[in-house]
Motif scaffolding. Structure first.
Motif: not given
Length: 437
Positions: A65, A69, A130
């Motif tokens: 990421n 997160f 992500h």
């Protein structure tokens, strides 16, 4: 002689991967604040990115990421978006006609505000940055491959003009969407069930139950709890609780509340049990397909006085009958079972009431549930008044013996008021003297 310094080795709290990523690559939530555990890659194709490194059966995976997160709200949002994609024949570009509807579904708000709009934008940004990197460890269609993919490639929110709903357009990563589409049944939790749950622990426990379910045909299975219940709770259920404030008794109390919510609202029924070895396990039963309409529960249809009678009777016989979760047991009864247990309860208390000797007063927390259930119906449409008189911070505890029910209130003034206005009415409900003190 100088004593050597004692080094206390803490059991490592590993980043918790949702079962989807373990098998097909989907979500990540963590037992602690993710920023404390991330590392920045210094080499290889992920150089410069923040990552978690996780061992999986086929090797390792790096969860990446560039922003932060995902938290529980981010997971709720993604589950909703995946569900929407499924409803739209897995089209890569998902179009939602109302940002307000999205906020209502995810956060339960009636009207979209600036706070919710900014939060949705942030959560979409988190999923935009992500991704997953599997170095020769991603099993797909019988092959082990090296793969890297993200979740969302881009998103836009388009204002339609004053008074009109803002439109949302999200483009999924092609590989990610393919994984969601081709994944087996049990790896994709139903948003229709998850959204029913309010407690984060209940959501996590529901997801964990799906991980333990062995196959589509199985309707009864178990969740086994690690001997170190604190470690299990913080990792298996992604708990953010401070370990300083966690004790087994607190964890068990939270688990019971989560189980009650799951039993009440979803298609699963759970019962917390102790094994022969002294550890705990949770017995799970699927009573309806995910996403089905709410089941009619015979116990819920009973008048308050019959509910009170059944609860009181089960409090007496629970240990002998090995009933660990009274509320779950009551709500799992068929209509025939409810009638049978009611007959037993009436027979038992008729003989008890006739006894000349007053029995010992014992605490009965379940009677509070009955009292508040009655209060909700009594003050339907007046939730503020109901909470002011019978809220959790107003009526604190319940006690009972064969002659009377005692409710402990936060102060004597409230107790006197409740006794004067509702004592006689509640006597008919509980079939014995009701005292507020």
């Amino acid at each position: 002689m100088q004593k050597p310094n004692l080094v206390i080795k803490m059991k490592e709290i590993k980043p918790k991967l949702d079962h989807n990523i373990t098998l097909a690559g989907l979500l990540l939530t963590d037992a602690d604040k993710a920023v404390l555990k991330t590392e920045r890659a210094t080499e290889g194709p992920i150089k410069g990115l923040l990552f978690f490194k996780k061992t999986i059966p086929s090797g390792i995976v790096y969860i990446l990421n560039g922003a932060e997160f995902p938290n529980a709200e981010a997971v709720d949002l993604l589950l909703y978006l995946i569900w929407q994609a499924e409803q739209n024949n897995w089209q890569r570009k998902l179009e939602l006609e109302s940002l307000n509807k999205l906020a209502k579904e995810i956060f339960g708000v009636k009207r979209l505000g600036k706070t919710e709009k900014k939060l949705i934008e942030r959560l979409l940004t988190i999923w935009k940055f992500h991704g997953y990197y599997f170095p020769n460890s991603f099993l797909w269609q019988g092959k082990k491959i090296t793969a890297q993919f993200g979740v969302i490639e881009d998103w836009i929110i388009e204002s339609q003009g004053r008074g009109k709903p803002a439109r949302v357009e999200i483009t999924f990563n092609e590989k990610f969407l393919e994984i969601c589409k081709e994944t087996d049944w049990y790896r994709r939790p139903s948003w229709l069930e998850i959204k029913k749950l309010r407690k984060e622990i209940a959501k996590s426990l529901y997801l964990l139950a799906l991980e333990y379910k062995p196959d589509e045909q199985t309707k009864d299975w178990k969740i086994y709890i690690d001997g170190d219940i604190k470690y299990w709770y913080r990792n298996a259920l992604n708990s953010l609780a401070n370990p300083k404030h966690l004790r087994p008794s607190i964890i068990l109390k939270r688990l019971k509340k989560a189980i009650e919510e799951i039993n009440e609202k979803t298609n699963l029924r759970m019962d917390l049990q102790q094994t022969e070895k002294g550890n705990y396990c949770i017995v799970v039963k699927e009573v309806a397909p995910a996403g089905s309409e709410a089941l009619e529960i015979p116990f819920d249809k009973l008048p308050p006085e019959d509910k009170a009678l059944l609860v009181a009777y089960l409090e007496v016989v629970a240990e002998k009958r090995k009933i660990n979760n009274i509320w779950g047991f009551l709500r799992s009864m068929t209509s025939k079972q409810v009638k049978t247990w009611l007959r037993k309860a009436k027979k038992y208390f008729e003989s008890e009431m006739q006894g000349a000797k007053e029995s010992e007063i014992k605490e009965k927390p379940r009677l509070l549930e009955v009292l508040r259930d009655w209060a909700k119906k009594k003050f339907k449409g007046k939730p503020t008044l109901q909470r002011a008189l019978f809220g959790e911070d107003k009526v604190l505890k319940a006690f009972e013996n064969n002659k009377k029910v005692i409710f402990q209130c936060t102060d004597s003034f409230l107790a006197k008021l409740l006794q004067q206005d509702y004592g006689k009415e509640l006597k008919k409900i509980f079939k014995k003297e009701v005292i507020f003190e």
